[in-house]
Design an enzyme around this catalytic site. Structure first.
Site, PDB file in Angstrom:
ATOM      1  CG  HIS A   1      22.096 126.948  -3.597  1.00 29.07           C
ATOM      2  ND1 HIS A   1      22.453 127.104  -2.279  1.00 29.07           N
ATOM      3  CD2 HIS A   1      22.876 127.807  -4.306  1.00 29.07           C
ATOM      4  CE1 HIS A   1      23.421 127.998  -2.194  1.00 29.07           C
ATOM      5  NE2 HIS A   1      23.688 128.456  -3.406  1.00 29.07           N
TER       6      HIS A   1
ATOM      7  CE  LYS B   1      18.623 122.157  -0.643  1.00 24.37           C
ATOM      8  NZ  LYS B   1      19.196 123.431  -1.137  1.00 24.37           N
TER       9      LYS B   1
ATOM     10  CE1 TYR C   1      19.721 124.934   3.749  1.00 18.80           C
ATOM     11  CE2 TYR C   1      20.920 124.893   5.830  1.00 18.80           C
ATOM     12  CZ  TYR C   1      20.602 125.529   4.630  1.00 18.80           C
ATOM     13  OH  TYR C   1      21.176 126.735   4.328  1.00 18.80           O
TER      14      TYR C   1
ATOM     15  CG  ASP D   1      25.134 131.643  -3.825  1.00 13.60           C
ATOM     16  OD1 ASP D   1      25.134 130.599  -4.508  1.00 13.60           O
ATOM     17  OD2 ASP D   1      24.845 131.658  -2.613  1.00 13.60           O
TER      18      ASP D   1
END
Length: 199
Positions: A62, A72, A132, A169
């Site tokens: 991603h 992130k 995250y 995905d």
């Protein structure tokens, strides 16, 4: 805390001291002072995410439109995973390359990936947790993905695990297809953004 930039510019691993004893373990996976010393700016946290994954689950690859993108800072509070950063920035000297770092709940190593980099991981144990810290909130219109099984990427998924993917995905384009479709961020735009962050 030890901070080391990885072979892809903008990707870092942070290794905090870990204090195990008979009760368990204590660590501080994110430390603002250490982050600023390494990167030259403070991490802005606009959103925190939390995922729990079964063994073999692959999430990613991603990335987000940059600017503003979404940086992130990730770590594994429970279980064990292989974290993978992919350089999807068109024009980057390491475009299409990847680095991988094992994260687990004992070492409490953390990975930071700058805006414009692609991110994926595979859970190596049942009920693996990923935490995250995200620099921006979720923006569905600016979020993209490429296939974690793209053979051109050759990502290091363990051979003894059958990858479990979401439909999104699984159906994501290859890196080459995403480039043709104009989905990938440019290295120039990303590096300009990084300089703005450093002020």
């Amino acid at each position: 805390m030890k901070a080391t930039e990885l072979d892809i510019a903008g990707a870092w691993v942070f290794e905090p001291p870990s204090f195990p004893d008979s009760r368990g373990v204590f660590a501080a996976p994110f430390q603002g002072v250490a982050f600023r010393e390494a990167l030259g700016f403070d991490l802005r946290v606009a959103q925190t995410n939390h995922s729990v994954s079964a063994r073999g689950v692959v999430r990613g690859v991603h990335f987000a439109d940059t600017p503003p993108g979404q940086a992130k800072y990730v770590y594994c509070p429970s279980g064990r995973l292989l974290d993978v950063i992919v350089d999807v920035r068109v024009g980057s000297p390491t475009f299409g390359e990847h680095v991988a770092v094992e994260l687990d709940s004992q070492s409490m190593r953390a990975v930071y990936l700058s805006e414009g980099l692609g991110h994926a991981f595979v859970a190596l144990t049942e009920d693996t947790v990923m935490a995250y810290l995200c620099s921006t909130g979720y923006n569905p219109g600016g979020e993209h993905g490429i296939s974690p099984l793209d053979p051109a990427l050759g990502l290091p998924w363990p051979g003894d695990l059958a990858p479990i993917l979401s439909d999104k995905d699984r159906d994501a384009p290859s890196l080459a297809e995403a480039r043709t479709q104009g989905l990938l961020p440019s290295y120039e735009a990303c590096t300009t953004w990084y300089e703005e962050l450093r002020g």
